[in-house]
Design an enzyme around this catalytic site. Structure first.
Site, PDB file in Angstrom:
ATOM      1  N   LYS A  78     -16.427  -1.593  19.597  1.00 27.72           N
ATOM      2  CA  LYS A  78     -16.785  -1.971  20.965  1.00 27.72           C
ATOM      3  C   LYS A  78     -18.286  -1.797  21.197  1.00 27.72           C
ATOM      4  O   LYS A  78     -18.952  -2.700  21.711  1.00 27.72           O
ATOM      5  CB  LYS A  78     -15.986  -1.111  21.952  1.00 27.72           C
TER       6      LYS A  78
ATOM      7  N   ARG B 229     -15.606   5.070  27.616  1.00 24.24           N
ATOM      8  CA  ARG B 229     -14.567   4.389  26.832  1.00 24.24           C
ATOM      9  C   ARG B 229     -14.680   4.723  25.362  1.00 24.24           C
ATOM     10  O   ARG B 229     -15.768   4.758  24.808  1.00 24.24           O
ATOM     11  CB  ARG B 229     -14.709   2.867  26.964  1.00 24.24           C
TER      12      ARG B 229
ATOM     13  N   GLY C 140      -5.032   0.906  22.857  1.00 18.25           N
ATOM     14  CA  GLY C 140      -4.273   1.829  23.689  1.00 18.25           C
ATOM     15  C   GLY C 140      -4.081   3.209  23.094  1.00 18.25           C
ATOM     16  O   GLY C 140      -3.385   4.046  23.658  1.00 18.25           O
TER      17      GLY C 140
ATOM     18  N   MET D 291      -6.496   5.500  22.303  1.00 15.40           N
ATOM     19  CA  MET D 291      -7.392   6.574  22.721  1.00 15.40           C
ATOM     20  C   MET D 291      -7.739   6.424  24.196  1.00 15.40           C
ATOM     21  O   MET D 291      -7.152   5.629  24.898  1.00 15.40           O
ATOM     22  CB  MET D 291      -8.604   6.598  21.824  1.00 15.40           C
TER      23      MET D 291
ATOM     24  N   ARG E 165     -14.863  -9.124  20.661  1.00 17.24           N
ATOM     25  CA  ARG E 165     -14.653  -8.756  19.258  1.00 17.24           C
ATOM     26  C   ARG E 165     -14.016  -9.950  18.567  1.00 17.24           C
ATOM     27  O   ARG E 165     -13.480 -10.843  19.230  1.00 17.24           O
ATOM     28  CB  ARG E 165     -13.768  -7.532  19.127  1.00 17.24           C
TER      29      ARG E 165
ATOM     30  N   HIS F 131      17.788   0.602  -4.324  1.00 13.03           N
ATOM     31  CA  HIS F 131      18.092  -0.493  -5.237  1.00 13.03           C
ATOM     32  C   HIS F 131      18.132  -1.817  -4.483  1.00 13.03           C
ATOM     33  O   HIS F 131      17.521  -2.809  -4.879  1.00 13.03           O
ATOM     34  CB  HIS F 131      19.430  -0.229  -5.936  1.00 13.03           C
TER      35      HIS F 131
ATOM     36  N   ARG G 133      13.655 -10.322 -18.136  1.00 11.31           N
ATOM     37  CA  ARG G 133      14.422  -9.093 -18.413  1.00 11.31           C
ATOM     38  C   ARG G 133      15.769  -9.519 -18.997  1.00 11.31           C
ATOM     39  O   ARG G 133      16.674  -9.919 -18.263  1.00 11.31           O
ATOM     40  CB  ARG G 133      14.651  -8.301 -17.135  1.00 11.31           C
TER      41      ARG G 133
ATOM     42  N   ARG H 215      11.406  -9.957 -22.841  1.00  9.59           N
ATOM     43  CA  ARG H 215      11.492  -8.533 -23.160  1.00  9.59           C
ATOM     44  C   ARG H 215      12.850  -8.223 -23.769  1.00  9.59           C
ATOM     45  O   ARG H 215      13.887  -8.604 -23.212  1.00  9.59           O
ATOM     46  CB  ARG H 215      11.304  -7.693 -21.901  1.00  9.59           C
TER      47      ARG H 215
ATOM     48  N   GLU I  19       4.168   1.188 -20.782  1.00  6.56           N
ATOM     49  CA  GLU I  19       4.823   1.750 -19.595  1.00  6.56           C
ATOM     50  C   GLU I  19       5.174   3.222 -19.767  1.00  6.56           C
ATOM     51  O   GLU I  19       5.682   3.858 -18.859  1.00  6.56           O
ATOM     52  CB  GLU I  19       6.073   0.936 -19.225  1.00  6.56           C
TER      53      GLU I  19
ATOM     54  N   SER J 296       1.590  -5.726 -21.985  1.00  5.15           N
ATOM     55  CA  SER J 296       1.912  -5.997 -20.581  1.00  5.15           C
ATOM     56  C   SER J 296       2.234  -4.660 -19.937  1.00  5.15           C
ATOM     57  O   SER J 296       3.132  -3.950 -20.386  1.00  5.15           O
ATOM     58  CB  SER J 296       3.098  -6.951 -20.475  1.00  5.15           C
TER      59      SER J 296
ATOM     60  N   GLY K  80       3.874  -2.160 -17.739  1.00  6.93           N
ATOM     61  CA  GLY K  80       5.066  -1.972 -16.912  1.00  6.93           C
ATOM     62  C   GLY K  80       4.741  -0.872 -15.928  1.00  6.93           C
ATOM     63  O   GLY K  80       5.011   0.306 -16.159  1.00  6.93           O
TER      64      GLY K  80
ATOM     65  N   ASN L  34       5.922  -0.108 -13.162  1.00  7.81           N
ATOM     66  CA  ASN L  34       7.021   0.632 -12.507  1.00  7.81           C
ATOM     67  C   ASN L  34       7.300   1.901 -13.293  1.00  7.81           C
ATOM     68  O   ASN L  34       7.327   2.996 -12.746  1.00  7.81           O
ATOM     69  CB  ASN L  34       8.305  -0.211 -12.461  1.00  7.81           C
TER      70      ASN L  34
ATOM     71  N   CYS M 197       3.351  -6.606 -15.469  1.00  8.76           N
ATOM     72  CA  CYS M 197       4.577  -7.229 -14.974  1.00  8.76           C
ATOM     73  C   CYS M 197       5.414  -6.285 -14.106  1.00  8.76           C
ATOM     74  O   CYS M 197       6.533  -6.604 -13.750  1.00  8.76           O
ATOM     75  CB  CYS M 197       5.412  -7.752 -16.137  1.00  8.76           C
TER      76      CYS M 197
ATOM     77  N   TYR N 218      -3.709 -11.597 -16.795  1.00  5.07           N
ATOM     78  CA  TYR N 218      -2.773 -12.181 -15.832  1.00  5.07           C
ATOM     79  C   TYR N 218      -1.985 -11.095 -15.117  1.00  5.07           C
ATOM     80  O   TYR N 218      -1.902  -9.952 -15.579  1.00  5.07           O
ATOM     81  CB  TYR N 218      -1.807 -13.160 -16.516  1.00  5.07           C
TER      82      TYR N 218
HETATM   83  C1  PEP Z   1       8.101  -1.765 -15.429  1.00  3.62           C
HETATM   84  O1  PEP Z   1       8.491  -0.671 -15.819  1.00  3.62           O
HETATM   85  O2  PEP Z   1       7.090  -1.925 -14.738  1.00  3.62           O
HETATM   86  C2  PEP Z   1       8.877  -2.972 -15.738  1.00  3.62           C
HETATM   87  C3  PEP Z   1       8.434  -4.166 -15.415  1.00  3.62           C
HETATM   88  O3  PEP Z   1      10.095  -2.770 -16.290  1.00  3.62           O
HETATM   89  P1  PEP Z   1      11.382  -2.412 -15.461  1.00  3.62           P
HETATM   90  O4  PEP Z   1      11.033  -2.454 -14.017  1.00  3.62           O
HETATM   91  O5  PEP Z   1      12.397  -3.411 -15.824  1.00  3.62           O
HETATM   92  O6  PEP Z   1      11.675  -1.036 -15.968  1.00  3.62           O
HETATM   93 MG    MG Z   2      10.034  -0.629 -17.329  1.00  2.00          MG
END
Ligand code: PEP
Ligand code: MG
Length: 918
Positions: free
Chosen positions: A29, A98, A107, A109, A359, A475, A598, A653, A783, A802, A804, A806, A870, A890
Site C-alpha cells: 500500500k 493503516r 482484512g 491486520m 495495486r 491413497h 509402472r 519400469r 530413489e 530417473s 523417484g 516419492n 518421475c 525432463y
Molecule cells: C517414486 O518413488 O518417486 C516413484 C515414481 O515410484 P513409486 O511412486 O511408484 O514408488
Molecule cells: Mg518409487
C-alpha cells in the site's frame, strides 16, 4: 532520554519519497501510494513507517530509537502541508493509520480511522465540516451527514469504536450492542437515522465501555492516539488470523508490516461525497471495461461491510460527471503505468476526487490468462512477460469441470478437497460394482472409507472418489490426483456401511445407485445431480476447440501463452502412464514420451490370479508356467503403448511393489480359513495361500522386498518383463513403428544390483533383437538415498537416471508416505517445520540436494547422461523450477499435469525483469 546518533536509520518515508519498487520496505500500500504521488495523482498527503521499524518493534517489544522523533518530523511536515494540526481544537487534522504488508493480506491486520479526534477537536471538526454545533438543527435522515455536527460526532464514535477494538482489545460486540441500543431508542434500524444528539450520547456510552474494559479514559492526546495505533498495527502482524493466513498463502512470517499515516478525507460529508472501488478490467473474466462499485455519502468501511447498497461505478457518471471522467483518466494512466489490471479505492469529498489506494489487482485464473493476452495485444507487455503473469496452479484450476451452483444447493458434508474437479454419479461401494456399472455406461462415484491398491480398477472406472477417512496424502487422494480424477477424502460426516451398500449423512440414508455430486476443489458433497460444465481449456488440449477459429478469449490466450512456453522451455515433459488411453491423452496434452510406466499396474484385475500362481509356485515349472502366461499379456500392453507413443521414448519400469500386495490381506484370509475349517470345508488351497501370505508378510514393506530386490529373488520375473518389452518393440518396429524403449530398474541402491539385472537384460535384448534391431536403453531410478550418494558408480551401469522423488523423499526423511500425513504432517505444517508437504513440492534443501549430487556425479562419470524425474513432484510448479535449475533433461508427470509442467518449464526458462505471478 534519547541517544545521540550520527547516522540515524530512516524509518519514515513521505509519500513523495517512495516508489512502487520499495514494497519490501514500504509495504504494497505504501509503495503504491508513493508511486501515485510521484505520478501526480491526487493522493491525500501522508507518510509510511517502514517494515523495518515493525520488525525492530516485534523483536524488542519497543519502538526503535529515533522512530518517535522521525514520526514527529513527518507529522509536522504533513501539518504544514495541510495547514492544520493533528487534533487541533479549532480546525483539526485527522489521520488514518493503516497496515500495509509487502503481500496483500486482506482484512487480516488493523486500521484506525479519524485519529486526532477528542472531546474538543470534535467540535472543531463539526464547525469545519460546515454544520451547526446546535444539536437541534443538525442530523436527520433527510440530510444524513449534511450536518457537520452529526458528521463530527459520528466520526468520533467510529474512532472510539475502532481504537477500542483494535488498539485496546475491547470486545467489538460491546460497541455494536450500544449502537443497536441507540437505534432501538430512535425506533430505526438505519445508522443514518441517528442524529447528532444520539451520536453524542453514543460517544458517552462508548467511552464508558472503553473505561470499563481498559481501566482508563479514552486517550485525549492526539499524539498518544497515533502512537498507540501505530503500535497496534505492528502487533497485528502476529495476530492469530494473520499468522494462519500467511501460512496458507505461504507468505514468509518475518516480513513485518509497514504503517501508513494518511490525512483523512471524508466520503460521508453529504450527497456530493462518496467512496468506491474500481477495477481497470473485469477481475472475474478479464474482459476490458470499467468495473466497480460506488456508494454515495459513505466511508470506505461502509462499502466493505456491505451495510448499504452500492451502485455500479458507471452510475457515478450521472452523479458527478467531473469526478467520473477524472477517475477514468487516472485508471487508464495507472493501467498503462503498471502495465496490468489495477484495482483502486477512491473517495470523493465534496466533489474532489482522492485516490486512496491502488495495486495490481487480484484476479481469477481465467482472467489472468485473458488479461495477459490482451496486454500483449495492447503492446504493454511482451510474451515473455505474459508467461510470467500466469502460473501452473491457475492453469490446473482451468482444467477442471465446474459445478454450476446458481441455485440454492446446500452440501450435506464437507471433506478435504483432495483432487479437484466436479464429479456426478451413482454411488457404488465396491471396485467391482464401479467397473460393472461403468461398463454399462453409468457414471459412478466410488464411496469407500478409504481406498487401497485393490480399488484401482474401481477408481479408474469411477467419475470420482469419496472417502470418509484420510487426508490429502491418503491413497485415494494421491492416486486420484495422479489420475486427474476428482476426489473428496476424509468426509467424516459420512457413516459408511459397505456390506449394506449405504451411507448415512445429515439424517439421510444414501444407498447404492443414488446420485451424488462431489467437488474436489472445495471438498463439498451434494446429494442429487448438480449441473456441470466441462472445461474449455481441456477441450482445447484435447484438440476439440481450434484456437485459430474460436472466439473464446480464454482458449486463445492459453494457446498463445502455451505456445510461447513450448518454444522456450529447456526441460522436456513426459508423462507417467501405463495404459494406452492415458498415453494417448498425455500425447494430446503435449507429452513427449513416457517417463514412467509402472508395470505393476498391469498385474492387477484378472491377471491377479496369474500373479498369485507365480507367487505360490512351489517349484520352477509352476513358476515358469505362470510367467509364460503373463508374457503375452504384458507384450500386448507394450505394443499398445508403443503405438500410442510412436517415435517417442517410453521408460518402462520393471515391477516395483512388494508381491504380497497382490495377495489378499492376512487378517481377512486367516479369518476366512478359520471359519471354513470350522465348517469342515476343504481349504487346502486357501491354507497354501495363507501360508504364502504369512511367509511374505513384512513389518515395513516399503523398506522390504520390492523393486530390484524382488527381481533378484524371483527367478524369471524381470526376464519375462524385459522379454515382453523387447518383443513388443520388435513387433512394433516390424509393423512400421518407431519404438523407443527404455528399461528402468527400480529401487537400486548399489551398482552391483543394476549390473546383475543389466547382464541378464542384455542377454535377452541381444537374443530378441537378432531378427530385428531396436535400440533399448537400460537405466535406473534414483530413489534410494544411497543411490544418489553413489551416483557416480551407478552411472557406469546406467544409460539414464530417473529420480523417484516419492521414494527419495520417503527414505531421505525416513517416513512412510502412506502413514505420515494423518499421523503428524498437520502438526509439522502448523509448527512451520514444513511450509508444504515434501511429498507435494520438492524439499530443495534436503532431498533436492541429493538430486543435485546425483546429477553432478552421474554426469561426471558419464557425460551426457540423460536424467529425468518421475515422482509426483514432476507436475508440481515449484519443483519444476527446481529441476530446471538443476539441469535435468525432463520431468514426467500424470497426463493431466502435462500442460502445467509445460507451462512451468517455459516460465523457468524465460527470464524476465517484469512482474511475476507466484
Ligand atoms: C517414486 O518413488 O518417486 C516413484 C515414481 O515410484 P513409486 O511412486 O511408484 O514408488
Ligand atoms: Mg518409487
Amino acid at each position: 532520554m534519547t541517544t545521540q546518533q550520527t547516522v540515524e536509520h530512516k524509518y519514515v518515508y513521505d509519500f513523495a519519497e517512495g516508489n512502487k519498487d520499495l514494497k519490501d520496505l514500504l509495504g504494497g500500500k505504501g509503495a503504491n501510494l508513493a508511486e501515485m504521488t510521484r505520478l501526480g495523482l491526487p493522493v491525500p498527503p501522508g507518510f509510511t513507517i517502514t517494515t523495518e521499524a515493525c520488525k525492530a518493534y516485534l523483536e524488542t517489544g519497543a519502538e526503535p530509537a529515533g522512530l518517535a522523533d522521525q514520526i514527529a518530523a513527518h507529522l509536522a511536515a504533513l501539518e504544514r502541508e495541510m495547514g492544520r494540526r493533528l487534533g487541533d481544537p479549532d480546525d483539526p487534522l485527522l489521520v488514518s493509520v493503516r497496515s500495509g504488508a509487502k503481500f496483500s493480506m486482506p482484512g487480516m491486520m488493523e486500521t484506525v480511522l479519524n485519529v486526532g479526534l477528542n472531546d474538543r477537536s470534535v467540535e472543531g471538526l463539526a464547525r469545519q465540516a460546515g454544520g451547526s454545533t446546535d444539536p437541534a438543527t443538525s442530523g436527520g435522515s433527510s440530510a444524513p451527514a449534511g450536518g457537520g455536527d452529526r458528521f463530527a460526532w459520528d466520526s468520533y464514535r467510529r474512532l472510539i469504536q475502532m481504537f477500542g477494538k483494535t488498539v485496546c482489545e475491547v470486545p467489538g460486540e460491546e460497541f455494536e450492542h450500544a449502537l443497536d441500543e441507540a437505534k432501538r431508542a430512535r425506533g430505526t434500524s438505519d445508522d443514518l437515522d441517528l442524529d447528532a444528539t444520539d451520536l453524542r450520547g453514543l460517544v458517552d456510552a462508548y467511552k464508558k465501555i472503553f473505561r470499563e474494559h481498559t481501566g482508563r479514559e479514552f486517550p485525549q492526546d492526539p499524539r498518544v492516539q497515533l502512537d498507540l495505533a501505530v503500535r497496534a498495527v505492528f502487533e497485528s502482524w502476529n495476530a492469530e488470523r494473520a499468522v494462519v493466513y500467511r501460512r496458507q498463502e505461504r507468505i514468509p512470517a518475518d516480513l513485518g508490516t509497514a504503517v501508513n499515516v494518511v490525512a483523512m478525507v471524508f466520503g460521508n460529508l453529504g450527497p456530493d461525497s462518496g467512496t468506491g472501488v474500481a477495477f481497470t478490467r473485469d477481475p472475474a473474466s478479464g474482459a476490458q471495461g470499467i468495473y466497480g462499485d460506488y456508494l454515495a455519502n459513505a466511508q470506505g468501511e461502509d462499502v466493505v461491510a456491505g451495510i448499504r447498497n452500492t451502485v455500479p461505478l458507471q452510475e457515478l457518471a450521472r452523479i458527478d460527471k467531473d469526478s467520473y471522467d477524472e477517475l477514468l483518466d487516472y485508471m487508464a494512466r495507472l493501467e498503462r503505468h503498471y502495465r496490468d489490471l489495477c484495482d483502486i479505492e477512491f473517495t470523493i469529498e465534496r466533489g474532489k476526487l482522492w485516490m486512496l489506494q491502488t495495486r495490481v489487482g487480484k484476479r481469477t485464473a481465467a482472467a489472468a490468462f485473458v488479461i495477459a493476452g490482451q496486454l500483449v495485444d495492447e503492446g504493454l507487455i511482451d510474451l515473455d512477460e505474459a508467461l510470467h503473469r500466469v502460473n501452473g496452479a491457475q492453469l490446473a484450476q482451468l482444467m477442471f469441470p465446474r459445478f454450476q451452483l446458481d441455485h440454492d444447493i446446500q452440501p450435506v458434508a464437507t471433506g478435504i478437497g483432495a483432487s479437484p474437479g466436479a464429479a456426478v454419479g451413482k454411488v457404488v461401494f465396491t471396485s467391482a460394482r464401479a467397473v460393472e456399472l461403468a461398463a454399462q455406461g453409468e457414471a459412478v462415484i466410488l464411496v469407500r472409507r478409504e481406498t487401497n491398491p485393490d480399488d484401482l480398477n474401481g477408481m479408474i472406472a469411477a467419475q470420482g472418489i469419496l472417502t470418509s477417512r484420510g487426508g490429502k496424502t491418503s491413497h485415494a487422494a494421491v492416486v486420484a490426483r495422479g489420475m486427474g480424477k476428482t476426489c473428496v477424502s476424509g468426509a467424516d460426516e459420512l457413516d459408511i456401511d459397505v456390506p449394506k451398500r449405504r451411507f448415512a449423512v445429515a439424517g439421510r440414508t444414501v444407498t447404492e445407485g443414488d446420485v451424488v455430486s462431489i467437488d474436489g476443489t472445495t471438498g463439498k458433497v451434494y446429494l442429487g445431480e448438480v449441473p456441470v460444465s466441462p472445461s474449455e481449456v481441456v477441450r482445447y488440449f484435447e484438440g476439440e476447440v481450434d484456437p485459430a477459429s474460436t472466439d473464446d478469449a480464454l482458449v486463445v490466450a492459453v494457446h498463445r501463452i502455451m505456445s510461447h512456453a513450448d518454444a522456450h522451455r529447456r526441460l522436456a515433459v513426459r508423462t507417467n502412464a501405463d495404459t494406452a488411453a492415458d498415453a494417448a491423452r498425455a500425447r494430446r496434452f503435449g507429452a513427449e514420451g513416457i517417463g514412467l510406466c509402472r508395470t505393476e499396474h498391469m498385474f492387477l484385475g484378472d491377471r491377479r490370479e496369474l500373479v498369485e500362481r507365480l507367487i505360490l509356485a512351489r517349484e520352477a515349472g509352476e513358476r515358469e508356467k505362470a510367467l509364460a502366461a503373463l508374457l503375452p499379456l504384458q507384450r500386448a500392453d507394450f505394443v499398445d503403448l508403443f503405438r500410442e507413443m510412436d517415435g517417442l521414448p517410453i521408460t518402462v519400469r520393471l515391477i516395483d511393489p512388494p508381491l504380497h500386495e497382490f495377495l489378499p490381506p492376512l487378517e481377512q484370509l486367516a479369518v476366512d480359513v478359520a471359519v471354513a475349517q470350522e465348517r469342515g470345508e476343504d481349504v487346502a488351497k486357501e491354507e497354501a495361500l495363507l501360508a504364502a501370505v504369512r511367509r511374505m508378510h513384512e513389518e515395513n514393506p516399503m523398506l522390504g522386498l520390492r523393486g530390484v530386490r524382488l527381481g533378484l529373488v524371483i527367478p524369471g520375473l524381470f526376464a519375462m518383463q524385459v522379454r515382453a518389452i523387447v518383443e513388443a518393440a520388435v513387433e512394433s518396429a516390424k509393423g512400421g513403428g518407431d519404438p523407443k524403449p527404455e528399461i528402468m530398474v527400480p529401487l537400486v541402491g548399489a551398482v552391483q544390483e543394476l549390473e546383475t539385472v543389466r547382464a541378464e537384460a542384455e542377454r535377452i535384448i541381444a537374443e530378441v533383437t537378432r531378427e530385428r534391431a531396436v535400440d533399448v536403453l537400460i537405466g535406473t531410478m534414483i530413489e534410494v538415498p544411497r543411490a544418489a550418494l553413489t551416483a557416480g558408480q551407478i552411472a557406469e551401469a546406467a544409460e539414464f537416471f530417473s529420480f523417484g522423488t516419492n521414494d527419495l523423499t520417503q527414505m531421505g526423511w525416513g517416513f512412510s508416505r502412506d502413514d505420515v500425513e494423518g499421523a503428524f504432517f498437520w502438526r509439522y505444517l502448523e509448527l512451520g517445520i514444513f511450509g508444504i508437504s515434501p511429498f507435494e513440492s520438492i524439499d530443495a534443501d534436503g532431498i533436492g540436494r541429493l538430486v543435485r549430487i546425483a546429477t553432478e556425479e552421474g554426469r561426471a562419470a558419464r557425460p551426457g547422461l540423460k536424467i529425468g524425474i518421475c515422482g509426483e513432484h514432476g507436475g508440481d510448479p515449484e519443483s519444476v523450477h527446481f529441476f530446471h535449475a538443476v539441469g535435468l533433461d525432463y520431468v514426467s508427470c500424470s497426463p493431466f499435469r502435462v500442460p502445467v509442467a509445460r507451462l512451468e518449464a517455459g516460465r523457468a526458462a524465460v527470464v524476465t525483469t517484469g512482474s511475476d505471478s507466484r
